[in-house]
Design an enzyme around this catalytic site. Structure first.
Site, mmCIF file in Angstrom:
data_model
loop_
_atom_site.group_PDB
_atom_site.id
_atom_site.type_symbol
_atom_site.label_atom_id
_atom_site.label_comp_id
_atom_site.label_asym_id
_atom_site.label_seq_id
_atom_site.Cartn_x
_atom_site.Cartn_y
_atom_site.Cartn_z
ATOM 1 C CG PHE A 140 3.519 6.320 1.464
ATOM 2 C CD1 PHE A 140 4.558 6.112 0.564
ATOM 3 C CD2 PHE A 140 3.826 6.450 2.791
ATOM 4 C CE1 PHE A 140 5.873 6.029 1.002
ATOM 5 C CE2 PHE A 140 5.131 6.360 3.250
ATOM 6 C CZ PHE A 140 6.155 6.155 2.352
ATOM 7 C CD1 TRP B 100 -2.876 1.582 0.967
ATOM 8 C CD2 TRP B 100 -1.248 2.361 2.297
ATOM 9 N NE1 TRP B 100 -3.245 2.833 1.403
ATOM 10 C CE2 TRP B 100 -2.270 3.336 2.220
ATOM 11 C CE3 TRP B 100 -0.129 2.632 3.081
ATOM 12 C CZ2 TRP B 100 -2.200 4.549 2.896
ATOM 13 C CZ3 TRP B 100 -0.060 3.844 3.747
ATOM 14 C CH2 TRP B 100 -1.090 4.781 3.654
ATOM 15 C CG HIS B 101 3.653 2.042 3.133
ATOM 16 N ND1 HIS B 101 3.223 0.892 3.743
ATOM 17 C CD2 HIS B 101 3.553 3.014 4.068
ATOM 18 C CE1 HIS B 101 2.895 1.167 4.998
ATOM 19 N NE2 HIS B 101 3.079 2.444 5.218
ATOM 20 N N GLY B 102 3.647 1.806 -1.517
ATOM 21 C CA GLY B 102 4.194 2.186 -2.821
ATOM 22 C C GLY B 102 4.655 0.995 -3.625
#
Lengths: 491, 285
Positions: free
Chosen positions: A491, A328-330
């Site tokens: 993000f 989800w962060h990247g």
């Protein structure tokens, strides 16, 4: 528009004044918040405002359709459409290049020839936050937890509410949406608390996070880690752990404080995670809005699905959930590995629960907590090093050189000379920063039973005001006002 | 709401006064503090303050940041070498103030690389390192029309006099324009103007002015064709005497000797100091 900018301070005061002039009409206040929120977001890129608007229309319509339909299958289809559109947009902007380039690498690895020029896509700020916020709306309607709203303006203001649109907290419709349908009042005590929280947020962001960033950027940015002392690399990792906490929780404090001044209560996003004594506990206290989102909408359904698999029913959902949280962060393997390690560690903690309980009974509480805290922080710093590295090769090099160069001491590196640019870091800045960090954690420790780190106040106004001025003076003289973006904006 | 607004305004007013008081105190006695704790440009206020006091020497050293590495301002009162970001007008004003407070000064040594000596006004650091610190009433008489017009481009320039504005860390303005800090490796208009003024100032006060170069990366020899444009400009402006021995004093070091392309590694400081000392003696003869 950044919270730590002059533009925001002007914007905030103007909107605040007009907003409370309209205090007898919450609908007019909603219109103002809607316009202000789009202006706030459009300051960065007005083009991407249309994306949020589109997302709002889609979920507003689908919410109504899901609710009105009796047929379970059709409800599910509507929900699926919501998933496809929201994840489609997110996937395109955030993960498209990653998946294609990884697929090309795989094809080349198998001996075939394939080429691809990546698309130059700009990641819309806050996309991961508002996508998950709108998704929770349609899921909750589908599950029958909430009813949809007919007021599109209120709904779209809920999606783009400026204090939290770019980096959360990711609000649930059940908490935030109803607040748009009632009159808001500004009580003195709440406003004071909001101001305290904003001030504390600025202190954490400008005095701590951005000062840490000077050192962290210097250390992580110097890619030839084999030339760097292992102790410096450890300091870099610890400072990044502090930076990311001060940055993100600082943002959340400002967002929650600003919302309070407009009469809204947002959910608590951080609950002093660095005092946790296990990784499981850290995740109950770190980025609560997103970790609880994944717990409710992913981990629980997965657990239900695997419920007959014995111990695996605990382990598989945990590892999957946290790997996805990492992702989800990247779009980078570093984030995936970060999440995966957390999933594995938490699985070990779950599986060893009984054994640990037995050990706990035999040793003093302070020792148990101390050892637990040390292990937790070790795992956390280890994983945030991977998280911060630009790619896995550099992450491995960083970690390997911590061990290899542990006893390599080059005094120049410690006094801001040698391979690190003397212009950015020096021992005095290190001393000042260390003092501020200790002060921050000490104040937060005193406030650990409260909802934010600077809530406790004295009955004497003079004591409180002295504390506020001390923070402002510290910010003025020791803060880094280079307007660094908040880490989680990316993000 | 009334209570909130009145308290908020009271809080801001007291805070503003407190900050004004603290900033005023710091501005008055900047050398009491260790510059390392403050923003990078804080040292500018320290060298300005030092230029107004007795320097206990008949030689004054000015110069860029590499010279500042060699002759650290905190080591001796007569070392005001600090950074090229204060530009040639900054060097001039430091010299003018020092001469006023120290009639015993017999020579001024300006140590600046051939690149930094010609810096243009339009630089990223100009606002924090030159405009704000040097915008003082007593310096106004040193402002030429050209310099004043450049400063006037920045609105509210009259506020620059106040200590709270000078020390405000959030008001930085990027003064740079497209191109390199020193286009064509020559003296910029502002640099040339103030170098000539410095030469005149020294002449009027019977002070010997010596220009020496700080060490620079050897790649610049080929990049600038051995400073061809600068040499031509010096000749055209009739500054050969002033630059006598300047190019000979350049110590070229390999790329590896620099931390960031400009600043030299600690281990080369003594060697560079000895080199400068030798050339200073040659220039004196």
């Amino acid at each position: 528009m950044l919270f730590n900018s002059i533009e925001f301070i002007i914007f905030f005061h103007l909107i605040f004044a007009v907003y409370w002039l309209l205090k007898n009409n919450y609908k007019q206040q909603n219109v103002l918040l809607f316009l202000a929120s789009y202006f706030f977001y459009g300051w960065w890129s007005w083009k991407f405002s249309f994306l949020i608007f589109f997302s709002s229309i889609v979920d507003y319509t689908l919410g109504l359709l899901i609710y009105k339909t009796e047929d379970r299958k059709i409800k599910k289809r509507y929900l699926l459409v919501s998933f496809l559109i929201n994840f489609g947009i997110l996937g395109f902007f955030k993960y498209f290049n990653f998946f294609i380039s990884e697929a090309i690498s795989l094809i080349n690895l198998l001996g075939f020839q394939a080429n691809y020029t990546s698309l130059s896509l700009i990641l819309p700020i806050g996309i991961s936050f508002y996508t998950f916020q709108t998704l929770s709306y349609t899921i909750d309607i589908y599950k029958g937890h909430i009813k949809p709203t007919n007021d599109f303006l209120a709904f779209s203001t809920f999606v783009c509410f400026f204090p939290q649109i770019v980096a959360g907290p990711v609000e649930r419709a059940s908490n935030l949406l109803p607040q748009f349908f009632r009159e808001r009042h500004l009580k003195y005590e709440e406003a004071k608390e909001g101001c305290q929280q904003i001030l504390w947020g600025f202190f954490k962001k400008i005095a701590i996070a951005d000062s840490c960033a000077l050192f962290v950027n210097d250390i992580f940015g110097y890619h030839n880690y084999d030339e760097v002392s292992g102790i410096i690399l450890i300091i870099g990792g610890i400072l990044f752990a502090i930076q990311i906490y001060a940055d993100f929780s600082g943002y959340s404090d400002i967002a929650i404080g600003v919302a309070k001044l407009f009469g809204f209560q947002l959910m608590q996003n951080f609950n002093f995670p660095y005092y946790a004594t296990s990784t499981t506990e850290i995740w109950r206290k770190w980025h609560i809005s997103i970790s609880s989102w994944f717990r409710d909408y992913l981990n629980k359904p997965l657990f239900f699905y695997f419920r007959h698999w014995g111990n695996y029913s605990l382990v598989i959902p945990l590892i999957l959930t946290f790997t996805i949280i990492g992702f989800w962060h990247g779009a980078n393997w570093t984030f995936i590995v970060y999440g995966l390690i957390h999933g594995i560690v938490m699985s070990i903690e779950v599986l060893s629960k009984k054994t640990r309980k037995k050990i706990r009974k035999k040793i003093p509480k302070w020792l148990n907590s101390g050892v637990g805290w040390l292990i937790t922080m070790f795992v956390w710093v280890f994983t945030v090093i991977i998280f911060r590295a630009e790619n896995m090769t550099l992450a491995v090099s960083y970690l390997v050189n911590i061990v290899d160069n542990l006893f390599f001491i080059d005094i120049d590196q410690f006094v801001g000379r040698g391979i690190f640019t003397a212009v950015n870091i020096n021992p005095q800045k290190g001393v000042a920063l260390t003092t501020l960090i200790v002060l921050m954690f000490f104040i937060e420790w005193l406030n650990r039973k409260h909802t934010f780190g600077f809530k406790k106040s004295s009955n004497l106004a003079v004591v409180n005001w002295t504390a506020y001025y001390a923070l402002i003076i510290t910010l003025f003289f020791f803060g880094e006002f280079n307007q660094q973006e908040f880490i989680y904006f990316h993000f | 709401m009334k209570r909130l607004i009145s308290k908020y305004l009271l809080f801001l007013s007291i805070g503003f006064l407190v900050l004004c008081g603290i900033c005023g105190g710091i501005m008055k006695y900047p050398n009491v503090f260790d510059a390392g704790y403050f923003n990078r440009w804080f040292s500018t206020y320290q060298v300005i303050s030092r230029s107004n006091h007795n320097i206990d020497s008949d030689t004054l050293y000015l110069g860029d940041s590499v010279a500042g590495q060699i002759y650290r301002p905190e080591e001796r009162k007569n070392y005001l070498a600090y950074t090229a970001a204060i530009l040639m007008p900054g060097y001039y004003m430091l010299a003018a103030n020092a001469i006023k407070s120290n009639p015993n000064i017999k020579s001024i040594v300006l140590i600046s690389g051939p690149l930094t000596i010609g810096y243009e006004f339009e630089q990223y650091t100009t606002y924090s390192y030159f405009i704000k610190p040097f915008y003082l009433k007593k310096n106004f008489l040193y402002f030429t029309k050209n310099l004043q017009s450049k400063i006037d481009q920045y609105t509210y320039s009259s506020f620059f006099q106040y200590p709270i504005v000078k020390l405000a860390p959030f008001s930085d303005i990027d003064c740079s324009k497209d191109g390199t800090p020193n286009n064509n490796y020559m003296l910029s208009d502002i640099s040339l103007e103030y170098l000539i003024k410095l030469q005149q100032l020294c002449k009027e006060n019977n002070i010997e002015l010596r220009l020496l170069s700080a060490p620079i990366m050897d790649t610049y020899i080929s990049k600038t064709n051995d400073w061809q444009h600068l040499r031509q400009q010096i000749k055209k402006e009739g500054l050969e005497n002033l630059f006598k021995g300047f190019f000979e004093s350049i110590k070229y070091l390999e790329e590896e000797s620099f931390i960031d392309g400009f600043h030299i590694e600690t281990k080369y400081i003594n060697e560079s100091k000895a080199h400068l000392k030798k050339h200073l003696q040659i220039a004196t003869k």
